[in-house]
Each structure stands twice: as C-alpha cells, then as structure tokens.
Design a protein around this motif. Structure first.
Motif, PDB file in Angstrom:
ATOM      1  N   ASN A   1      28.563  21.701  40.269  1.00 34.00           N
ATOM      2  CA  ASN A   1      29.391  22.160  41.470  1.00 34.00           C
ATOM      3  C   ASN A   1      30.820  22.156  41.541  1.00 34.00           C
ATOM      4  O   ASN A   1      31.728  22.467  42.102  1.00 34.00           O
ATOM      5  CB  ASN A   1      28.824  21.968  42.915  1.00 34.00           C
ATOM      6  CG  ASN A   1      28.985  20.435  42.818  1.00 34.00           C
ATOM      7  OD1 ASN A   1      29.826  19.696  42.204  1.00 34.00           O
ATOM      8  ND2 ASN A   1      28.016  19.600  43.654  1.00 34.00           N
ATOM      9  N   ASN A   2      31.175  21.801  40.165  1.00 34.66           N
ATOM     10  CA  ASN A   2      32.714  21.319  39.992  1.00 34.66           C
ATOM     11  C   ASN A   2      33.454  20.518  40.935  1.00 34.66           C
ATOM     12  O   ASN A   2      34.659  20.307  41.028  1.00 34.66           O
ATOM     13  CB  ASN A   2      33.512  22.467  39.811  1.00 34.66           C
ATOM     14  CG  ASN A   2      34.498  22.520  38.856  1.00 34.66           C
ATOM     15  OD1 ASN A   2      34.317  21.487  37.711  1.00 34.66           O
ATOM     16  ND2 ASN A   2      35.496  23.262  38.904  1.00 34.66           N
ATOM     17  N   ASN A   3      32.535  19.561  41.614  1.00 36.55           N
ATOM     18  CA  ASN A   3      33.368  18.775  42.717  1.00 36.55           C
ATOM     19  C   ASN A   3      33.928  17.565  41.959  1.00 36.55           C
ATOM     20  O   ASN A   3      33.167  17.252  40.996  1.00 36.55           O
ATOM     21  CB  ASN A   3      32.141  18.307  43.507  1.00 36.55           C
ATOM     22  CG  ASN A   3      31.688  19.195  44.794  1.00 36.55           C
ATOM     23  OD1 ASN A   3      32.361  20.357  44.909  1.00 36.55           O
ATOM     24  ND2 ASN A   3      30.509  19.207  45.181  1.00 36.55           N
ATOM     25  N   GLU A   4      34.790  16.900  42.545  1.00 39.95           N
ATOM     26  CA  GLU A   4      35.246  15.821  41.955  1.00 39.95           C
ATOM     27  C   GLU A   4      34.235  14.406  42.247  1.00 39.95           C
ATOM     28  O   GLU A   4      33.600  14.766  43.173  1.00 39.95           O
ATOM     29  CB  GLU A   4      36.441  15.428  42.701  1.00 39.95           C
ATOM     30  CG  GLU A   4      37.740  15.924  41.775  1.00 39.95           C
ATOM     31  CD  GLU A   4      39.127  15.653  42.522  1.00 39.95           C
ATOM     32  OE1 GLU A   4      39.229  14.284  42.466  1.00 39.95           O
ATOM     33  OE2 GLU A   4      39.812  16.351  42.613  1.00 39.95           O
ATOM     34  N   VAL A   5      34.452  13.732  41.524  1.00 35.89           N
ATOM     35  CA  VAL A   5      33.343  12.401  41.602  1.00 35.89           C
ATOM     36  C   VAL A   5      34.313  11.199  41.966  1.00 35.89           C
ATOM     37  O   VAL A   5      35.292  11.059  41.444  1.00 35.89           O
ATOM     38  CB  VAL A   5      32.318  12.333  40.628  1.00 35.89           C
ATOM     39  CG1 VAL A   5      31.455  13.514  40.211  1.00 35.89           C
ATOM     40  CG2 VAL A   5      33.271  11.871  39.359  1.00 35.89           C
TER      41      VAL A   5
ATOM     42  N   GLN B   1      40.638  10.429  32.479  1.00 36.01           N
ATOM     43  CA  GLN B   1      41.466  11.156  31.353  1.00 36.01           C
ATOM     44  C   GLN B   1      40.926  12.514  31.111  1.00 36.01           C
ATOM     45  O   GLN B   1      41.818  13.452  30.669  1.00 36.01           O
ATOM     46  CB  GLN B   1      41.248  10.131  30.285  1.00 36.01           C
ATOM     47  CG  GLN B   1      42.272  10.405  28.852  1.00 36.01           C
ATOM     48  CD  GLN B   1      41.964   9.446  27.946  1.00 36.01           C
ATOM     49  OE1 GLN B   1      41.178   8.301  28.253  1.00 36.01           O
ATOM     50  NE2 GLN B   1      42.147   9.942  26.746  1.00 36.01           N
ATOM     51  N   HIS B   2      39.727  12.600  31.182  1.00 33.63           N
ATOM     52  CA  HIS B   2      39.098  13.956  30.779  1.00 33.63           C
ATOM     53  C   HIS B   2      38.947  14.871  31.805  1.00 33.63           C
ATOM     54  O   HIS B   2      38.219  16.016  31.379  1.00 33.63           O
ATOM     55  CB  HIS B   2      37.912  13.794  29.866  1.00 33.63           C
ATOM     56  CG  HIS B   2      38.197  13.071  28.543  1.00 33.63           C
ATOM     57  ND1 HIS B   2      38.903  13.763  27.408  1.00 33.63           N
ATOM     58  CD2 HIS B   2      38.287  11.959  28.086  1.00 33.63           C
ATOM     59  CE1 HIS B   2      38.926  12.701  26.750  1.00 33.63           C
ATOM     60  NE2 HIS B   2      38.593  11.730  26.891  1.00 33.63           N
ATOM     61  N   GLY B   3      39.079  14.580  32.937  1.00 32.49           N
ATOM     62  CA  GLY B   3      38.864  15.642  34.087  1.00 32.49           C
ATOM     63  C   GLY B   3      37.411  15.866  34.374  1.00 32.49           C
ATOM     64  O   GLY B   3      37.193  17.020  34.781  1.00 32.49           O
ATOM     65  N   ILE B   4      36.768  14.892  34.400  1.00 31.69           N
ATOM     66  CA  ILE B   4      35.090  15.310  34.315  1.00 31.69           C
ATOM     67  C   ILE B   4      34.670  15.136  35.815  1.00 31.69           C
ATOM     68  O   ILE B   4      35.044  14.370  36.775  1.00 31.69           O
ATOM     69  CB  ILE B   4      34.317  13.955  33.670  1.00 31.69           C
ATOM     70  CG1 ILE B   4      34.630  14.273  32.091  1.00 31.69           C
ATOM     71  CG2 ILE B   4      32.721  14.087  34.126  1.00 31.69           C
ATOM     72  CD1 ILE B   4      34.067  13.282  31.388  1.00 31.69           C
TER      73      ILE B   4
ATOM     74  N   CYS C   1      28.413   7.590  39.904  1.00 29.25           N
ATOM     75  CA  CYS C   1      29.514   8.153  40.705  1.00 29.25           C
ATOM     76  C   CYS C   1      28.901   8.929  41.956  1.00 29.25           C
ATOM     77  O   CYS C   1      27.845   9.496  41.742  1.00 29.25           O
ATOM     78  CB  CYS C   1      30.164   9.187  39.623  1.00 29.25           C
ATOM     79  SG  CYS C   1      31.062   8.201  38.361  1.00 29.25           S
ATOM     80  N   LYS C   2      29.566   9.001  42.909  1.00 32.23           N
ATOM     81  CA  LYS C   2      29.367   9.850  44.075  1.00 32.23           C
ATOM     82  C   LYS C   2      30.128  10.965  43.897  1.00 32.23           C
ATOM     83  O   LYS C   2      31.301  11.097  43.879  1.00 32.23           O
ATOM     84  CB  LYS C   2      29.613   8.962  45.400  1.00 32.23           C
ATOM     85  CG  LYS C   2      28.970   9.489  46.521  1.00 32.23           C
ATOM     86  CD  LYS C   2      29.333   8.512  47.820  1.00 32.23           C
ATOM     87  CE  LYS C   2      28.630   9.070  49.099  1.00 32.23           C
ATOM     88  NZ  LYS C   2      28.819   8.158  50.254  1.00 32.23           N
ATOM     89  N   ASP C   3      29.428  12.100  44.291  1.00 34.00           N
ATOM     90  CA  ASP C   3      29.885  13.459  44.520  1.00 34.00           C
ATOM     91  C   ASP C   3      30.631  13.493  45.622  1.00 34.00           C
ATOM     92  O   ASP C   3      30.228  13.190  46.750  1.00 34.00           O
ATOM     93  CB  ASP C   3      28.836  14.639  44.388  1.00 34.00           C
ATOM     94  CG  ASP C   3      29.331  16.015  44.570  1.00 34.00           C
ATOM     95  OD1 ASP C   3      30.074  16.197  45.495  1.00 34.00           O
ATOM     96  OD2 ASP C   3      28.900  16.556  43.736  1.00 34.00           O
ATOM     97  N   SER C   4      32.081  13.540  45.523  1.00 35.19           N
ATOM     98  CA  SER C   4      32.783  13.717  46.731  1.00 35.19           C
ATOM     99  C   SER C   4      32.765  14.664  47.771  1.00 35.19           C
ATOM    100  O   SER C   4      32.991  14.198  48.897  1.00 35.19           O
ATOM    101  CB  SER C   4      34.470  13.711  46.343  1.00 35.19           C
ATOM    102  OG  SER C   4      34.602  14.922  45.782  1.00 35.19           O
ATOM    103  N   VAL C   5      32.064  15.541  47.549  1.00 28.59           N
ATOM    104  CA  VAL C   5      31.727  16.608  48.636  1.00 28.59           C
ATOM    105  C   VAL C   5      30.080  16.459  49.164  1.00 28.59           C
ATOM    106  O   VAL C   5      30.015  16.215  50.381  1.00 28.59           O
ATOM    107  CB  VAL C   5      31.925  17.899  48.133  1.00 28.59           C
ATOM    108  CG1 VAL C   5      31.822  19.105  49.333  1.00 28.59           C
ATOM    109  CG2 VAL C   5      33.492  18.148  47.644  1.00 28.59           C
ATOM    110  N   LYS C   6      29.300  16.529  48.071  1.00 24.66           N
ATOM    111  CA  LYS C   6      27.924  16.504  48.442  1.00 24.66           C
ATOM    112  C   LYS C   6      27.385  15.324  48.960  1.00 24.66           C
ATOM    113  O   LYS C   6      26.215  15.130  49.542  1.00 24.66           O
ATOM    114  CB  LYS C   6      27.070  17.348  47.509  1.00 24.66           C
ATOM    115  CG  LYS C   6      26.946  18.691  47.275  1.00 24.66           C
ATOM    116  CD  LYS C   6      26.105  19.205  46.207  1.00 24.66           C
ATOM    117  CE  LYS C   6      24.738  18.889  46.125  1.00 24.66           C
ATOM    118  NZ  LYS C   6      24.120  18.978  45.234  1.00 24.66           N
TER     119      LYS C   6
END
Lengths: 647, 647
Positions: free
Chosen positions: A178-182, A170-173, A104-109
């Motif tokens: 850094n709590n960024n979305e993936v 489903q589990h909001g991982i 998974c790619k970190d959507s920000v970093k």
C-alpha cells in the motif's frame, strides 16, 4: 547451475498447477480452512497446515528413513521430551532474551511485517523493474545501485535491528502492498507463551527446538551410555515458532516437525572414527567469506579437502554434512539442487559458533532444510551453571599426571552460618572455577581482600556472591591428576521435515509430454505414500475378491497398498495414482481368473509387464528391497509397452 | 479377579522398586529434573515427563503396532493436524465452555485441589481407618456410613460442581494434607491458552484431543475416499490438558500422546461388515446400571450377546471394543487385568452420547487407557452450523422415491438488499432446515407472520435472524427424491499411549525368585525396545569385530539390537537387559572364533542354546515373525540350561 524453474523433465515449473495437484490429492491443506472461509473468522491460521493421508504417509516414510539412516545406523539415543517448557529453562538457554525476529509496523494499517523480508521483497522488486521505486516512473537503476542492492541481498541475514532500520531509512522502504511508511523495527519473540496449572504465576513456552530437552538429560544419557564418549542423542517432535507474518506455504510454518541430533564430543578430539567413509563426497559449499564479498556462487570440493583447508572446521562437522548429503540422495532429492551455505556471523543463533545449512533449490529460491551447527559447550555450560548440576564428562586418564594447579578452599565453619541454605550452591560454584579464573582471583583476593564470584541461582534470585579472605583461600598446589573433566561440545544436525517434504515434492513433480493436466510425482519407492495400486478392471465380485487377497498379501509383507475399485476408467485410476506418486500398479482382469496372471505398471515409464501373481509379487519385493531393478523386471517378464493410456 | 498388587509370578507388587527400575534404566524421567531440584525453581513441572531411549523405543513400537492393527488393517485415512487451534473452533466444539474440571482452593494455603479427587481421597482414607474423620479419635464408621461412602466412590465421576460442593459440605471434607477448610468448587478449563502472531487479539489453545482436526477435514476426507461410506480417519499426536494438580506419575500428565480413530457411519446403518470376526470374544463389562447401584463387579459376556441385548448399543461400537481387546492382547496386557466400564451420564464428555472405557488394572487401581465413545453427529453438526459448510454425506438412492415434504423459499429480490453480504449465509441456513423444523415453522409463520431461525455466524457475530412472510414462504410439495443427505455419526476409539505403556510395564514386571533386586520386564518381542543383546565375552578385538558384524546383520533385517561390550560380568550385562526387557541375548566367546557358534539366551527362562551363527539368526527371525516358538528352538539346538548366572 540447475534452474529453480524447471521440472526434472526440463519443462517450466508451474507452481500454481503443482499446488493444485497437492491440494487435490490432499497431501496437505490449510488448517481450519472451513473456519477461515467463514465471514466471522477474525483469527490467524496462517502458517498452520494439516497433512492429509498421502502427506501424512510421506512424512512418516521420511521420518522412518531418517531414523534408520541416523539413529539406528549409529546407535543414537533417541528421546521424546515435552514440548511444554518452563520459562526459567528458556531464560537460561537465552531464548527468552534472544530468540526474536525484527518486525516493522505499518504506520497506517497497523499490521506487522517481518523487517528483513520487507527489505528483501522491496529491493528484489526494484531489481526486477529496473527502477529505484516501486512505481514505473521513478528513476532507472544505475549499475552501482544494482550492485549495491545485490550486495545487500547476499548478506540480508547479517543485519541486526539497527542495520535494518538504517536500510529502511536510507532506501526509502515502504510497505509494498500500500506504499505506507513503516515504523522502525522492534524485536518480536518467536515463542508461544502460556501458563501451567491453576496459578498464572508459572509461565511456560512451547519449545522452539527439541534440543533443550536432550541437553537437560545429558547426565542420564551419559549414564545410559555407560559413560562412553562420544555419543549422540536424537529426538523427533513438533516444535513451534510464532512467525510474524508467514506467507510461503509449507516453507514457513508456526508448528513443524523437527528431527534433531545432538552429538556430544570432546572439544579436544573433534576427529570422527568414520570420517573416511564420507571424505571423498563432493559438496557444493557457499562459505561465509564468499557471501560477505556479495557473491552467491558455491564451489564444489570434497569433504576431506574442505576439512583439511579449514573451510569446514573439523571432522565431526564434516562427517555429518556428508551423512546429510547421503540422506537427501536416498530421499530422491536432485543432487544438482543442493548446496551447503555457511551462516554469517549475525545470522547465527545465539548458541552457535559455526553453522552450515543444507539448502534445497525450489521455486522460492534456495530453502534452508537442514542446519548443521556447532553449538560448542554453550548450552550444557549455561544449564550447569544455573542449576549447579554438573553436566561434564569425567575421563579416567590412562596414567595419572602430575599437575601444578590453583586450588580454592572455603572455610566451611564460616560459610555455613553465613550462607545458610545457599552454602552448598556457593561451594559448588567455587568448585566449578577453572584454572584461568582461579589464577586471576588469587591475585585479586590478595590485592583487595575479597572477590566476587558467579554462582548458580541463589535463593534470593541473585547469581553472585562476595567472598572475603576469611571465607576463601586460593593457593597453588601440586597433585596427581587421574581424572580429566570437560564439558562436551555439541554438533547438531537439525532437520526441518516439512521443508524437506515440500522441496522434495517440487523436485519430483513433472507432467506427461504435452499434457500439463497429467501430473506425476516421481517419489522413490522408499518414501512414496503407497507403493502399489491394485486396480480390478471391472466390479465383478471375483475380481474384487482377488484384489482384497492381493492387498492382504502385500500388507503382510509390510507393503502399503491401495485398492481402487471405482468405476473410473483404468487410465483415470492410473493418472490419479501418478499424482499420488504411487510407483507401481497391478491390474486384475478376466485373464487373471483363468490363468492367474496380473499386470504390473511402472509409474514413470508407464511400461507394463504381465506375469503370474507370484512372479509379480517377487518383482515388487525385489524392487522395494533394491535387489532387482525395473530393467531386470522387464527383462524377465512379458512387456506390454507404454501405450498411450485411455484417460 | 486378579489383584492389583501381585506381579505376573504371584509376588507382591512393590511400586517403589518397580519405579526405581524404570528410572535407573531411563524408561522415563520427570522433565526438567535438574531445574526442579534447583533451589530457585518456582515453576510447576508436574505432569511432564521425558522418555529416555528404552521408553521412547517402547512407545514407538506400541504406536507402530497400533498403526498396523488399526490403520493399515482397515485402510483408515491417517492425518497429521496441528496442535495449535484457534479459539473459535474450540468455542464451537464446546471445549471453551465445557472442558473443565472442578477445583477447590485451600482456604489458608491458597493452592488448588481437584474436587473429585479430594472427595475420593478423603473418603478412601476414612474407610481405610474406619473412622469418620482423618484423626484417630473421631467416631468409628457405622455400616450404613461405610455403604454410603462406597456408594459415593462407585459413582464419584457422576457428580457435577453442585454435587461435589454438597458432598464437601455434608461430609466435612478438608484438605487432607493440613486439615484446612476448602472453598466451594469452581470450574477450571483444562486447555493451555496462548496467542498467535504479533497481535494479542488472536487467542489459540493447544488441542485437548486430535479429533477436531479430523472433523474439520471431513469433506476432504470423504472426497479422498471417493465418496464411499463408512470409513475412518485416524491421527497420532500430542495433546494437552492443563491438569489442576497431577500427582500419579505417567498416569496423569499434561502433555500426552493420543492415537485416535474417528469412524464415520450412517446413523441408520450402525451394523459393521466385520462384526462376526469379533462377536465371540468375551469381554468383562461394567455397565452404567451396575455402577449406579453402587457395585463395581463386572460380568463377562460375548460381544455378540452384549449387542443383541443392547448392553452395547450397536455393532460398530461392539466391533471396535473387540478390536481394542485384541490389540491389548497383542501388546502383552494381562487379559485378566482388563475391563470395559461404561461412562455414567454426568461423567461423559459433552460431545458423547455413550462411552465405554477399556481400563487396565494397576497398583493405582483400574486405569482408563482407551475410550470408545459414540459422539453421534455432535461435532460435525456444530462445525457445519457455525461455518455454514456442509459436512453431510449425499447418498444416491438406488431408485428415486416419491416424497411429500415441506419446502422453504426465500424471496431473493428482498433478502438480498435486506441481508447484504450475509444473504448467502441466511440462504444456507434456510436450506439446512429439516422437515420437523419446517413443519413447526410453517405453523408459526402462519400464526405470527414471522419466524426466527438459527443461522451460521453472521458478520455482526449473531447467529439468528427474523424472517417475515414477505421474505419467506413455507409450503408442502411432492417431489421425487434421488439423493439422501445425512450427517454421519462418529464412533471414536481413543488411545492414551502413555497410560497403556505405563500399565503394561507394571503388568510385565516381576523379579527372579528370592531376589527382588533382579527385576525382569517380560515385554513381548514385538514391543520390546531392543530385541537382541549382543555381548562379547571379552574385549578381544576379534570378538568386538564379530559383535559389530552381527549387529549390522540384525540391523539389516530391521531388528533393533544393542551391543554391550562393557567390562561388567556377563551376568550383570544379562541382568541389565532383563530390566530393559530385552527378550534375547547373544554371547560371542572364543569358541565363536574357532567354530563359528554363538549362544542365544531367552530372557524369562534364562535358558541358553548354542548353534552356528546362521542357525541362531534364523531362530531370531522365526521368533520375531512368529513362525517358530522358543520351545521349537530349544528342540533343535543344543541347550545349556538355566544355570544360575554369575552376577
């Protein structure tokens, strides 16, 4: 069950202290460390490690024991095949398409995280905090959620890309750093790619396993073995996996030493002649069903019972699991910290139809160190099919058997001009059709007037051909069969030497009572990097000369030893060698000059004996060859006792 | 001088027959052969070979002997470093820019030819035909041209790209396969390139030598050696060179096993404490001056004389050349087929200041098998400079010395704000300036008010910085020096194991008188893949049981053996093992059942003795350990004589 966090003396295991010992004594180091520390280094050297002198010697000793325990004991045919592998070979074996992890790619970093590790890390953190998020004030976990998380973790290896995407949603991982979305997981092929020669048109990969080189040589191996079945080939060599984001030290590396056995066996005769030698060995097994039910508790059962009840599929698989257990015991692995875990269906490599991992318990949890897979006839079949080379065994039957069978005949006068240089390949494809295929093709040919059959690669790159009734006839005949032809199944015990080495070091590490700074590695004599420390008590030239003479004498007996003639106190020199796992220490003092006696110290007990040089040499040889125990040595020589050493 | 085309029995060497033996007995094979033979294979597998069981065992035995002869004998610090290497490391070492061969493109077909090999091949062909072109009716060679060609060939390794371009133009050299013109030579970097991790921004190479990993760890190695100098590290491992167009079998391969020693020595103390152990050894030397004069005749001289007369630069280099000669002798290399050739100036690798190759004579001519280079302080210096990490040795002087010296001082209050996070790097660069540099910088600073100094890599990627008088002061001071700091020089003996293995096999190959089909490989016991053949005379179960018992007994003594219980005649089984180089053969027959006696056959003489099992076992052990000769064995046991064997 043994806890992962206690040493063999029952103390709490402190990984930071442990790793500082290994680095201080140069068992290993991050590769290119002086570059990584340089401000301008933009590369990635994670998952790459160098072994220093003691690590290198320990690795060599483990490999040497492996070769004796497996290769020499059963006259396996050892090979050394190339790492560089043409793309076509790994395309055929399925690795180009299927040897991938999900990331998974970190959507920000923008950096990449391995998807299954991400899910596991986040769920474990939530379980540890008892909350539904990574922050403290999120809702507390209910029992149902705790059970759900544990259930997911028990079968985390069983999720594919879609399954992982669903879990993440489903589990909001999110990225725990850094709590960024993936972003949703995408596959990443784990092989290093390059090109060979001055033309960039020839792509190659670094092999991900040693097995393929052995399979491609099966015909030559069978010839070398004078046609006799079953037999095994073996190979020890570096293999490569371009891990997405390796973080766990020696346990997840991009370049590693693999020792692999490929045991070729008649699929109809998976019994093993030496099975009864291992059938009474008790193994802790964690089978597939248990894991799918969300549990992780293994049960103990003899190999004989496990094979009889079909928990382990066949004798040959069971035989090697037993041999693996015996090997680990010889190395010094704690028998209460081993289990065999069966792979889940989606976890298995694309080539395997069954697989049991020998896992060792470490501070990171259970670590897969040896895989024992049944690869069936997968690899030999795909390579034979692509290249049109037979990788089958021809067994002369004791007596010819009358068989009724389908036979296909090509009209060569017509197929020659029609297929030109591919004619031979088409011919071999028709010859390779089995009875089931022929029966259905016969019906189809009669119905449609033509059939399409699969072929090895043709000169235009396609792998099938249409044959009309004018070219092909299929009919039922009766004949005397005197030779049976079959493609062997492959049972593959595969050893990650670096993982075994690391897990073993964790398991033999402890420290002196009430002194966490005085570490000991209780490596068995057989694998310890050095067997004997030679320590002259002073820098007197005569003591020095004796040290060198003793060292040469041991070397001539093939016994690795090290002289420490430094000015450090004798206690410090012992302590240094305790950390190196050196089992025995000889000291030479001024009494040696007058009466020819030396002392011999045992690492774990610190007990010392004193005797004449020849007596001590005989004791060392006896301990190494297993003909004498330390108790016997202390029985026949003057004992000094384990006085607290000057440090 | 020994001829390259005679076997050790004086017969003509037939390479085709020889290679057919090696392939038939599966010493090695082309890698991916079943793919190469497939019509659809467009890749390039040249220069890639797999070792089968006897080749693999022979290689392991050579490596084992190497480790005992060098590593254990001198307590070298063995390491195992990664093959995968970040680009930056090899950029610094000079390999990215300079590790290249020159290649020419065929102007019509488009394939690539290695330029120096092209020139050599064409000139040799002209010399062989005696004409100025490759076709018969071109003008005959005059003596002056013959001399010119021989002169070029003697120093072919000394031409750079321009030199080769000039030769190709001047002598009208074309592709000998098709007479096409070739384009001017361009450099081709010999390293395999790939990327690491999911981001393609991190380029890596496969190492071309094991040395760099050792150099990067120099500081840790010195610590492990408790600061004591001189010492050596060593490494055995695969290395890679993406050869342009390899054609000469095992001699030019793209993946190969290197065994390398890096001996670190004080540049002011290149004496060696054990030099006198080798100084009387006579070496055949072909020095640089002789080659530049167009000659290829070596002269024999003792190592002591060669060092004294400065033909060999220093004792340490001479010591290792002697040790290499002793190692080759132990392996069974024909001492009349070894020479040491000094590299020409342009032939030397970019890091070397002197180099002698041990070359072995084969049917391909003289083959470089061991390089013995003086790398001076090149590698340690460039890595230290780039990373800003000291790779120097600090020697405590026996007594402090008063020295007058230049000293540079930075004004830290100003350099801190000026250079920010690079300030430490600038500081270390200033500290690393030597006296010669400081003296000239002092003058420049006074004259211009500012100087530019070289630095390790800064955060913007540049490697120098300007310092004005406000930031930097340089003055002469007097101080007591108690520590001397120096960067060690490196003497590097580097062994191509595959080339040694192939050349050795050529040298020990011969055939029985008047029977070219009955080949023998006279490998010494120490390196032979199997030491003992065990052959039961019939398939009787009792003979079979004895075979297995004897095999287990030998195995327990650590002696590799092979049972051949096939139905082939005993003569055929002997002949097979002669081709495998198995030195000894035991036969078990019905007399064994009644009187416990077995026979022992010696491979080269075919002489057999008969004795009790224990006597024969003792003989085998004695022969292996060197405590008994075959003559002594035949003296104390009943001899059967070398009757012509049933074949």
């Amino acid at each position: 069950m043994a806890s992962s966090t206690t040493t063999l003396k029952g103390d709490e295991f402190d990984r930071q202290l442990f790793e500082s010992v290994l680095k201080r004594r140069f068992f290993f180091t991050e590769a290119f460390e002086i570059y990584r520390l340089s401000p301008n280094f933009k590369g990635d050297n994670r998952g790459l490690f160098d072994y220093g002198p003691p690590g290198c010697a320990l690795q060599a000793n483990i490999v040497d024991m492996w070769r004796k325990h497996f290769v020499l004991e059963e006259n396996m045919l050892e090979m050394d095949c190339t790492v560089v592998t043409p793309e076509l070979v790994l395309k055929t074996s399925g690795h180009v398409d299927k040897f991938a992890d999900w990331m998974c790619k970190d959507s920000v970093k923008g950096d990449y995280l391995r998807a299954d590790h991400l899910v596991a890390t986040v769920l474990k953190a939530r379980l540890a905090r008892g909350t539904r998020g990574l922050v403290k004030d999120s809702p507390n976990l209910e029992q149902a959620t705790i059970d759900e998380y544990n259930g997911i973790l028990a079968k985390i290896d069983n999720y594919d890309g879609d399954g992982l995407a669903e879990l993440i949603k489903q589990h909001g991982i999110r990225n725990p750093e850094n709590n960024n979305e993936v972003l949703p997981p995408v596959p990443f092929n784990l092989m290093f790619k390059s090109t060979i020669g001055p033309s960039t048109a020839a792509p190659i990969y670094l092999r991900p396993e040693t097995a393929q080189g052995q399979f491609l040589n099966f015909k030559k191996l069978l010839d070398y073995n004078q046609g006799s079945m079953p037999f095994a080939s073996a190979s020890i060599g570096k293999s490569y996996r371009n891990e997405i984001s390796p973080r766990t030290g020696l346990l997840r590396v991009r370049e590693f030493l693999l020792a692999e056995i490929e045991h070729y066996v008649d699929p109809e005769k998976k019994q093993h002649p030496r099975f009864r030698e291992v059938s009474d060995i008790v193994l802790p097994l964690l089978d597939r069903e248990t894991q799918l039910s969300g549990k992780t508790t293994s049960r103990t059962i003899t190999i004989g019972q496990a094979v009889e009840s079909k928990v382990i599929d066949n004798e040959t698989l069971g035989y090697f699991m037993g041999r693996i257990m015996l090997f680990l015991a010889k190395l010094g692995v704690d028998q209460s910290k081993v289990r065999f875990r069966q792979h889940l269906a989606n976890e298995m490599a694309h080539y395997a139809c069954d697989c049991w991992d020998a896992e060792l318990l470490t501070s990171y949890g259970w670590v897969e160190c040896v895989g024992c897979a049944d690869r069936s006839a997968y690899d030999l079949t795909v390579h034979a099919r692509y290249t049109g080379t037979s990788l089958a065994v021809k067994e002369v039957l004791p007596e010819p058997v009358k068989v009724e069978e389908w036979q296909a005949t090509l009209d060569k006068k017509r197929t020659g001009p029609r297929f030109k240089k591919d004619a031979k390949v088409v011919q071999s494809a028709v010859e390779a059709l089995d009875q089931v295929a022929l029966e259905s093709l016969a019906a189809e040919l009669e119905k449609n007037g033509a059939v399409v059959i699969e072929t090895p690669a043709l000169s235009d790159g396609t792998m099938n051909v249409e044959l009309s009734q004018e070219l092909l006839a299929i009919s039922k005949i009766t004949r005397l069969q005197s030779i049976r032809e079959y493609t062997p199944n492959v049972i593959e015990p595969s050893f990650g030497i670096g993982r075994i080495l690391y897990s073993l070091l964790e398991q033999v590490y402890w420290h002196r009572p009430n002194d966490a700074a005085r570490a000991v590695l209780s490596l068995p004599l057989a694998v310890a990097p050095n067997k004997v420390l030679i320590a002259p008590l002073s820098s007197h030239p005569q003591l020095n000369a004796i040290s060198h003479r003793l060292s040469a004498r041991l070397r001539k007996m093939g016994i690795a030893n090290i002289i420490d003639a430094s000015s450090a106190s004798i206690g410090k020199r012992y302590a240094r060698n305790d950390e190196l796992g050196t089992p025995l220490g000889m000291t030479i003092d001024f009494d040696t000059l007058t009466d020819g006696s030396v002392t011999l110290r045992e690492r774990d007990s610190m007990v010392q004996v004193r005797g004449l040089e020849d007596e001590v040499m005989a004791a060392i040889r006896g301990l190494l060859e297993g003909t004498e125990t330390w108790e016997q040595v202390t029985g026949r020589m003057e004992v000094f006792g384990a006085q607290e050493e000057d440090y």
